[in-house]
Write a protein that holds these residues in place. Structure first.
Motif, PDB file in Angstrom:
ATOM      1  N   GLY A 130     -96.281 -36.339 -34.766  1.00 20.83           N
ATOM      2  CA  GLY A 130     -97.249 -36.693 -35.800  1.00 20.83           C
ATOM      3  C   GLY A 130     -96.828 -36.175 -37.153  1.00 20.83           C
ATOM      4  O   GLY A 130     -95.726 -36.423 -37.602  1.00 20.83           O
TER       5      GLY A 130
ATOM      6  N   VAL B 139     -99.892 -38.270 -33.403  1.00 22.36           N
ATOM      7  CA  VAL B 139     -99.794 -39.725 -33.297  1.00 22.36           C
ATOM      8  C   VAL B 139    -100.035 -40.196 -31.866  1.00 22.36           C
ATOM      9  O   VAL B 139    -100.605 -41.258 -31.650  1.00 22.36           O
ATOM     10  CB  VAL B 139     -98.417 -40.209 -33.810  1.00 22.36           C
ATOM     11  CG1 VAL B 139     -98.212 -41.683 -33.546  1.00 22.36           C
ATOM     12  CG2 VAL B 139     -98.287 -39.925 -35.297  1.00 22.36           C
TER      13      VAL B 139
ATOM     14  N   LEU C  52    -102.280 -42.758 -40.160  1.00 20.48           N
ATOM     15  CA  LEU C  52    -102.071 -42.740 -38.710  1.00 20.48           C
ATOM     16  C   LEU C  52    -101.861 -44.153 -38.173  1.00 20.48           C
ATOM     17  O   LEU C  52    -100.932 -44.403 -37.396  1.00 20.48           O
ATOM     18  CB  LEU C  52    -103.253 -42.060 -38.023  1.00 20.48           C
ATOM     19  CG  LEU C  52    -103.233 -41.974 -36.498  1.00 20.48           C
ATOM     20  CD1 LEU C  52    -102.011 -41.210 -36.011  1.00 20.48           C
ATOM     21  CD2 LEU C  52    -104.509 -41.318 -36.006  1.00 20.48           C
TER      22      LEU C  52
ATOM     23  N   ARG D 187     -98.504 -45.399 -39.305  1.00 18.56           N
ATOM     24  CA  ARG D 187     -97.418 -44.706 -38.593  1.00 18.56           C
ATOM     25  C   ARG D 187     -97.264 -45.248 -37.177  1.00 18.56           C
ATOM     26  O   ARG D 187     -96.141 -45.442 -36.707  1.00 18.56           O
ATOM     27  CB  ARG D 187     -97.703 -43.201 -38.572  1.00 18.56           C
ATOM     28  CG  ARG D 187     -96.612 -42.374 -37.956  1.00 18.56           C
ATOM     29  CD  ARG D 187     -95.372 -42.364 -38.804  1.00 18.56           C
ATOM     30  NE  ARG D 187     -94.350 -41.531 -38.190  1.00 18.56           N
ATOM     31  CZ  ARG D 187     -93.101 -41.525 -38.551  1.00 18.56           C
ATOM     32  NH1 ARG D 187     -92.693 -42.265 -39.558  1.00 18.56           N
ATOM     33  NH2 ARG D 187     -92.241 -40.761 -37.930  1.00 18.56           N
TER      34      ARG D 187
END
Length: 139
Positions: free
Chosen positions: A16, A41, A66, A69
């Motif tokens: 993450g 993540v 998030l 990503r």
């Protein structure tokens, strides 16, 4: 320079990111970064740093990052697989036209086992999808 900087900086980690709030509005005109959260993540967890409570706009910004990503990582995964297909084709060409007997001896068993394992998984997954499609059609 200060006007060009984003409000938040995401330091990427394996699972993450660490989220920092960027501040340039201080007396020394230095860039200061305050850690505000950690994002995972894989499970979507957003954990505020220390005793800090995230403001709604901070949480929204982190959640938007998030989602972006997750999409970037999914696209990279697919691109890696498509590159692997290309590499398999290049390996086939190498084995057919350039490889020596000694080189083939060195890689053949490992390649055959990896390809057998991959084929087994792909055939099972394909059969599962076909069965699922047949079940949906029967309903």
């Amino acid at each position: 320079m200060a006007g060009d900087l984003p409000t938040y900086y995401f330091r990427i980690r394996e699972n993450g990111a660490v989220v920092f709030k960027v501040d340039t509005e201080n007396r020394q005109r230095r860039i200061e970064m305050e850690e505000i959260a950690v994002v995972n993540v894989k499970n979507g967890n957003i954990k505020p740093h220390g005793d800090r409570a995230l403001a709604a706009d901070e949480r929204a910004e982190i959640e938007a990052w998030l989602q972006e990503r997750i999409a970037v990582l999914a696209a990279r995964d697919l691109d890696d697989i498509l590159r692997a297909v290309d590499h398999m084709n290049l390996t086939t060409q190498w084995a057919q036209s350039k490889a020596t007997d000694a080189q083939l001896e060195q890689v053949t068993d490992r390649l055959l086992l990896a390809m057998h394992d991959l084929r087994t998984v792909l055939v099972r997954k394909k059969a599962d999808r076909l069965m699922k499609d047949e079940n949906k059609a029967a309903e």
